[in-house]
Design a protein around this motif. Structure first.
Motif, short mmCIF file in Angstrom:
data_model
loop_
_atom_site.label_atom_id
_atom_site.label_comp_id
_atom_site.label_asym_id
_atom_site.label_seq_id
_atom_site.Cartn_x
_atom_site.Cartn_y
_atom_site.Cartn_z
N ILE A 68 -0.61 -9.10 6.91
CA ILE A 68 0.36 -8.88 7.96
C ILE A 68 0.98 -7.50 8.05
CG2 ILE A 68 3.06 -9.64 8.16
CD1 ILE A 68 2.12 -12.17 6.94
N SER A 69 1.24 -6.77 6.91
CA SER A 69 1.42 -5.41 6.80
C SER A 69 0.59 -4.60 7.36
CB SER A 69 1.71 -4.90 5.22
OG SER A 69 2.01 -3.70 5.18
N GLU A 70 -0.55 -4.67 7.37
CA GLU A 70 -1.78 -4.12 8.31
C GLU A 70 -1.33 -4.17 9.62
OE1 GLU A 70 -5.19 -1.69 8.96
OE2 GLU A 70 -4.16 -1.96 7.05
N TRP A 71 -1.30 -5.42 10.08
CA TRP A 71 -0.87 -5.71 11.40
C TRP A 71 0.15 -4.90 11.99
CZ3 TRP A 71 2.99 -7.58 14.49
CH2 TRP A 71 2.59 -8.13 15.90
N ALA A 72 1.20 -4.89 11.29
CA ALA A 72 2.23 -4.10 11.69
C ALA A 72 2.29 -2.82 11.47
CB ALA A 72 3.63 -4.62 11.00
N ASP A 73 1.13 -2.17 10.96
CA ASP A 73 1.17 -0.64 10.90
C ASP A 73 1.95 -0.09 9.49
OD1 ASP A 73 -0.29 1.55 11.06
OD2 ASP A 73 0.86 2.30 12.91
N ILE A 74 2.10 -1.03 8.76
CA ILE A 74 3.12 -0.71 7.45
C ILE A 74 2.27 -0.16 6.44
CG2 ILE A 74 4.99 -1.40 5.94
CD1 ILE A 74 5.93 -3.21 8.51
N PRO A 75 2.15 0.93 5.83
CA PRO A 75 1.39 0.90 4.55
C PRO A 75 1.93 -0.07 3.44
CG PRO A 75 2.08 3.03 5.39
CD PRO A 75 2.74 1.97 6.16
N PHE A 76 1.15 -0.70 2.69
CA PHE A 76 1.45 -1.77 1.83
C PHE A 76 2.18 -1.02 0.46
CE2 PHE A 76 -0.36 -5.68 -0.55
CZ PHE A 76 0.90 -6.52 0.11
N ASP A 77 1.99 0.41 0.23
CA ASP A 77 2.62 0.97 -0.75
C ASP A 77 4.14 0.94 -0.17
OD1 ASP A 77 0.73 1.54 -2.80
OD2 ASP A 77 0.36 3.63 -2.02
N GLU A 78 4.23 1.34 0.85
CA GLU A 78 5.59 1.25 1.23
C GLU A 78 6.38 0.10 1.29
OE1 GLU A 78 8.09 1.82 5.91
OE2 GLU A 78 6.05 2.57 5.53
N VAL A 79 5.87 -1.07 1.47
CA VAL A 79 6.55 -2.43 1.14
C VAL A 79 6.85 -2.62 -0.38
CG1 VAL A 79 5.90 -5.09 1.12
CG2 VAL A 79 5.19 -3.74 2.88
N ALA A 80 5.96 -2.15 -1.22
CA ALA A 80 6.08 -2.42 -2.68
C ALA A 80 7.24 -1.41 -3.22
CB ALA A 80 4.75 -2.05 -3.49
N THR A 81 7.11 -0.10 -2.66
CA THR A 81 8.35 0.91 -3.19
C THR A 81 9.57 0.45 -2.25
OG1 THR A 81 6.55 2.84 -3.06
CG2 THR A 81 8.75 3.47 -2.88
N ASP A 82 9.74 0.10 -1.24
CA ASP A 82 10.95 -0.20 -0.77
C ASP A 82 11.57 -1.48 -1.38
OD1 ASP A 82 13.04 -0.42 1.63
OD2 ASP A 82 12.35 -2.51 1.55
N ASN A 83 10.77 -2.64 -1.99
CA ASN A 83 11.17 -3.52 -2.73
C ASN A 83 11.73 -3.15 -4.08
OD1 ASN A 83 10.19 -6.04 -4.69
ND2 ASN A 83 11.30 -6.68 -2.87
N ILE A 84 10.92 -2.31 -4.83
CA ILE A 84 11.49 -1.70 -6.20
C ILE A 84 12.78 -1.08 -5.89
CG2 ILE A 84 10.93 -0.23 -7.92
CD1 ILE A 84 9.57 -3.05 -7.92
#
Length: 103
Positions: free
Chosen positions: A68-84
């Motif tokens: 889903i992150s790939e589809w939205a062109d969002i680096p997965f590291d960004e998702v994890a970093t933002d969450n932390i």
């Protein structure tokens, strides 16, 4: 392995068409349900919580999230970093060094 490397490696297995986002969203709910069912059986039916099965189902959840992150062109590291960052803000370190996290 970092999250972006995982995302790239996982993306090679993605198959589908213009319905990729819908497939991934529905797959995520299904796999999340599998995790919940393992925990339900452990909690309410006194079943052993099978480590290998839980790892497998959590991996399936991770795959769908990465795609889903790939589809939205969002680096997965960004998702994890933002969450932390949000968790650190929501749950600052306690004076005794222990965080109680209730998400």
């Amino acid at each position: 392995m970092n999250f972006d490397d995982y995302q790239k490696a996982a993306n090679r297995t993605l198959m589908g068409n213009e319905q990729v986002l819908t497939n991934c969203a529905l797959g995520l709910t299904g796999e999340s349900g599998e995790v919940a069912d393992l925990i339900r059986k452990y909690t309410f039916q006194s079943k052993k919580l099978d480590h290998d099965e839980l790892v497998k189902e959590l991996g399936d959840v991770l795959w769908y999230l990465s795609q889903i992150s790939e589809w939205a062109d969002i680096p997965f590291d960004e998702v994890a970093t933002d969450n932390i960052k949000r968790l650190e803000k929501r749950y600052p370190a306690q004076s005794d060094g222990v965080n109680q996290v209730n998400i």
